[in-house]
Write a protein that holds these residues in place. Structure first.
Motif, mmCIF file in Angstrom:
data_model
loop_
_atom_site.group_PDB
_atom_site.id
_atom_site.type_symbol
_atom_site.label_atom_id
_atom_site.label_comp_id
_atom_site.label_asym_id
_atom_site.label_seq_id
_atom_site.Cartn_x
_atom_site.Cartn_y
_atom_site.Cartn_z
ATOM 1 N N GLN A 112 0.829 -1.203 0.000
ATOM 2 C CA GLN A 112 0.000 0.000 0.000
ATOM 3 C C GLN A 112 0.865 1.256 0.000
ATOM 4 O O GLN A 112 0.617 2.205 -0.758
ATOM 5 N N LEU A 113 1.914 1.282 0.843
ATOM 6 C CA LEU A 113 2.822 2.434 0.886
ATOM 7 C C LEU A 113 3.572 2.589 -0.431
ATOM 8 O O LEU A 113 3.812 3.712 -0.891
ATOM 9 N N LEU A 114 3.932 1.474 -1.039
ATOM 10 C CA LEU A 114 4.623 1.524 -2.328
ATOM 11 C C LEU A 114 3.728 2.163 -3.384
ATOM 12 O O LEU A 114 4.183 3.008 -4.179
ATOM 13 N N ALA A 115 2.452 1.794 -3.387
ATOM 14 C CA ALA A 115 1.499 2.359 -4.348
ATOM 15 C C ALA A 115 1.293 3.849 -4.107
ATOM 16 O O ALA A 115 1.017 4.608 -5.047
ATOM 17 N N GLU A 116 1.447 4.275 -2.881
ATOM 18 C CA GLU A 116 1.256 5.692 -2.542
ATOM 19 C C GLU A 116 2.534 6.505 -2.733
ATOM 20 O O GLU A 116 2.550 7.714 -2.484
ATOM 21 N N GLY A 117 3.604 5.857 -3.166
ATOM 22 C CA GLY A 117 4.863 6.571 -3.358
ATOM 23 C C GLY A 117 5.570 6.898 -2.071
ATOM 24 O O GLY A 117 6.360 7.850 -2.014
ATOM 25 N N ARG A 118 5.344 6.089 -1.021
ATOM 26 C CA ARG A 118 5.921 6.384 0.282
ATOM 27 C C ARG A 118 7.022 5.395 0.667
ATOM 28 O O ARG A 118 7.313 5.217 1.848
ATOM 29 N N ILE A 119 7.608 4.752 -0.336
ATOM 30 C CA ILE A 119 8.781 3.916 -0.104
ATOM 31 C C ILE A 119 9.950 4.504 -0.889
ATOM 32 O O ILE A 119 9.824 4.834 -2.069
ATOM 33 N N TRP A 120 11.086 4.656 -0.250
ATOM 34 C CA TRP A 120 12.251 5.296 -0.850
ATOM 35 C C TRP A 120 13.374 4.273 -0.972
ATOM 36 O O TRP A 120 13.791 3.659 0.009
ATOM 37 N N ARG A 132 8.441 9.677 5.784
ATOM 38 C CA ARG A 132 7.636 10.386 6.786
ATOM 39 C C ARG A 132 7.708 11.874 6.485
ATOM 40 O O ARG A 132 8.792 12.461 6.498
ATOM 41 N N TYR A 133 6.550 12.474 6.227
ATOM 42 C CA TYR A 133 6.492 13.887 5.853
ATOM 43 C C TYR A 133 6.529 14.782 7.090
ATOM 44 O O TYR A 133 5.937 14.453 8.134
ATOM 45 N N LEU A 134 7.194 15.898 6.963
ATOM 46 C CA LEU A 134 7.258 16.865 8.053
ATOM 47 C C LEU A 134 5.861 17.332 8.445
ATOM 48 O O LEU A 134 5.570 17.542 9.626
ATOM 49 N N SER A 135 4.978 17.480 7.467
ATOM 50 C CA SER A 135 3.620 17.954 7.745
ATOM 51 C C SER A 135 2.831 16.984 8.608
ATOM 52 O O SER A 135 1.814 17.363 9.209
ATOM 53 N N GLU A 136 3.279 15.742 8.719
ATOM 54 C CA GLU A 136 2.580 14.728 9.504
ATOM 55 C C GLU A 136 3.111 14.620 10.933
ATOM 56 O O GLU A 136 2.549 13.908 11.759
#
Length: 512
Positions: free
Chosen positions: A238-246, A259-263
């Motif tokens: 799910q994170l991969l699909a959301e572009g949240r894996i680096w 992990r975004y600063l805004s979060e």
């Protein structure tokens, strides 16, 4: 539990409950703006007794900066008290202050090394050792001096709660500073803003977290020896699909979550508060110079950023903050700017020369200290009160011209140990507690509803009380306690109406 012994300690323990309640007299020439914030001029032990019937159990955060007993002599405080005298001064005040705290409230006490260990022992006794939260170390100085054997660069802030577990649930996190935020970058121009890579492994071996991961470059990754992935495979996809894996710039590095600063809501507070985050003595002196002239500045103020940190952690907008050693008014000023309600008590003349002056400037939109950081533009106000005479004179008679609300609060709190709630309409009925209703005939409360009855319980005044009970929505009661100067009803009538008569002033009990 071990208890501290010192010369005069038994008297100090009795002093909390001994003493008559005094009256607060508003000085309208010093009150300013609109609002229910309270600035009280007078001895703080007596002032605390005077306001307790109104605010018991209502305060979310207490901050005090009492004299440290360092052996120095300050213009505005006698900070040269003998050790046992200092403890005798502190104990009854701390005991009373605890009664103000709400169920999720906390008290923060600034102190230095000279008395901090003794203070902790009496706080353990008063608040309970299990309700000790932390000993915060605040860096008050950043420059080195060679006058001492070891440089004194910190103060302590002892933190206690009514319930430490409850406090842990409600306390706020510390906002992310720009220094802390430096680790958040945006190397891939992510439209969601700055972020940082968080390692995706955890210690241990879990069968459902040992899957293979293929990077964009085709490289296959498995968890390092002795570790597993920190999330399930379904969550990873799910994170991969959301572009949240680096996978690194080249797409071939071990995977990390983004992990975004805004979060980031903030961080759990630490016990180490460096001066760059919470200010220092030089900063507080500059704040004083911006408010007062050099001849009129306060000797030992705290910087607004320090008080801002405390109030942020311990409270939310609209909560009530109390400082009974108000000094130059910093706690009240910062609480006001942060949208909190406040009570400040100060015994010296600087209640007028410093606190009232400073707080008027805050109401008018004073721009120093934390004003910019919290977006302060001005507004609100406060009521200024002098501590007046005792409700009961030495001969046992009532002092003249006691406000009805003061007498009502004293009666209600004496009977119920609950704060007086100030009914919306003026009424003889003070309220109901555990099935018992309380009424007071005093100081013209009847208006023109009884001719000549005044403060005496008669059939006419009883009818007024009964009408007020109905108006207050109070139905059947176990009994009705009526305070009045005299009673003209028979014993049979009192019994039939389930009335307990108490005569003022003789049955007006000073709380023990």
């Amino acid at each position: 539990m071990p208890m501290l012994k010192w010369m005069g300690d038994e008297e100090a323990r009795r002093a909390t409950k001994n003493g008559a309640m005094k009256i607060l007299r508003e000085d309208r020439t010093l009150s300013y703006g609109t609002g229910d914030n309270l600035l009280v001029h007078g001895d703080n032990l007596e002032a605390l007794r005077a306001i307790l019937p109104f605010y018991a159990g209502q305060v979310k955060c207490i901050y005090i900066d009492p004299p440290y007993n360092t052996g120095s002599a300050f213009e505005h405080y006698d900070d040269n008290l003998e050790h046992s005298t200092w403890l005798n001064m502190m104990y009854p005040r701390l005991k009373l202050l605890r009664e103000f705290l709400s169920e999720d409230g906390s008290i923060w006490i600034s102190i230095d090394d000279a008395e901090s260990h003794y203070l902790k022992v009496i706080c353990d006794e008063i608040c309970g050792r299990k309700n000790f939260v932390a000993n915060v170390v605040w860096q008050k100085r950043y420059s080195r001096e060679n006058r001492e054997a070891i440089g004194d660069v910190h103060d302590h802030i002892l933190v206690y709660a009514i319930n430490s577990e409850r406090f842990k649930q409600v306390r706020n996190k510390v906002p992310v500073s720009e220094e802390q935020a430096k680790i958040y970058k945006n190397p891939n121009n992510d439209p969601k803003g700055r972020w940082r890579a968080v390692p995706m492994t955890a210690q241990g071996w879990r069968p459902n977290q040992m899957y293979e991961i293929v990077s964009p470059s085709g490289k296959v990754f498995t968890p390092p020896p002795g570790r597993c992935w920190s999330i399930l495979e379904s969550n990873f996809k799910q994170l991969l699909a959301e572009g949240r894996i680096w996978f690194g710039k080249n797409g071939d590095s071990q995977p990390n979550t983004i992990r975004y600063l805004s979060e980031v809501e903030g961080f759990t507070p630490w016990t180490w508060w460096p001066s760059e985050e919470t200010g220092h003595n030089d900063e507080s002196k500059k704040e004083m110079l911006a408010l007062f002239d050099k001849q009129n500045i306060f000797d030992t103020p705290k910087p607004e950023r320090l008080i801002q940190r405390i109030i942020h952690i311990a409270t939310n907008p609209g909560d009530l903050v109390l400082d009974s050693f108000l000094g130059s008014g910093t706690t009240a000023a910062v609480a006001h700017k942060m949208g909190r309600r406040w009570i400040g008590i100060e015994m010296g003349e600087h209640a007028k020369t410093h606190c009232a002056v400073r707080l008027r400037k805050v109401v008018d939109g004073e721009a120093g200290g934390v004003s910019k950081a919290v977006g302060w533009q001005g507004g609100g106000g406060f009521r200024y009160y002098d501590l007046g005479e005792a409700i009961l004179k030495p001969d046992g008679t009532l002092t003249e011209d006691i406000p009805f609300e003061t007498m009502a609060a004293h009666v209600w709190f004496t009977e119920t140990e609950r704060p007086y709630g100030r009914p919306a309409r003026k009424s003889t009925v003070l309220g109901i507690h555990e099935g018992v209703a309380y009424a007071l005939l005093y100081n013209g409360i009847l208006g023109d509803r009884s001719v000549g009855g005044g403060n005496v319980l008669t059939k006419k005044t009883l009818k007024v009380i009964q009408e007020d009970l109905v108006a207050a929505g109070i139905g059947e009661v176990k009994k009705l306690v009526v305070y009045a100067e005299a009673c003209r009803l028979s014993a049979d009538t009192l019994a039939a109406e389930k009335i307990v008569f108490r005569q003022t002033p003789y049955d007006l009990v000073v709380r023990r």
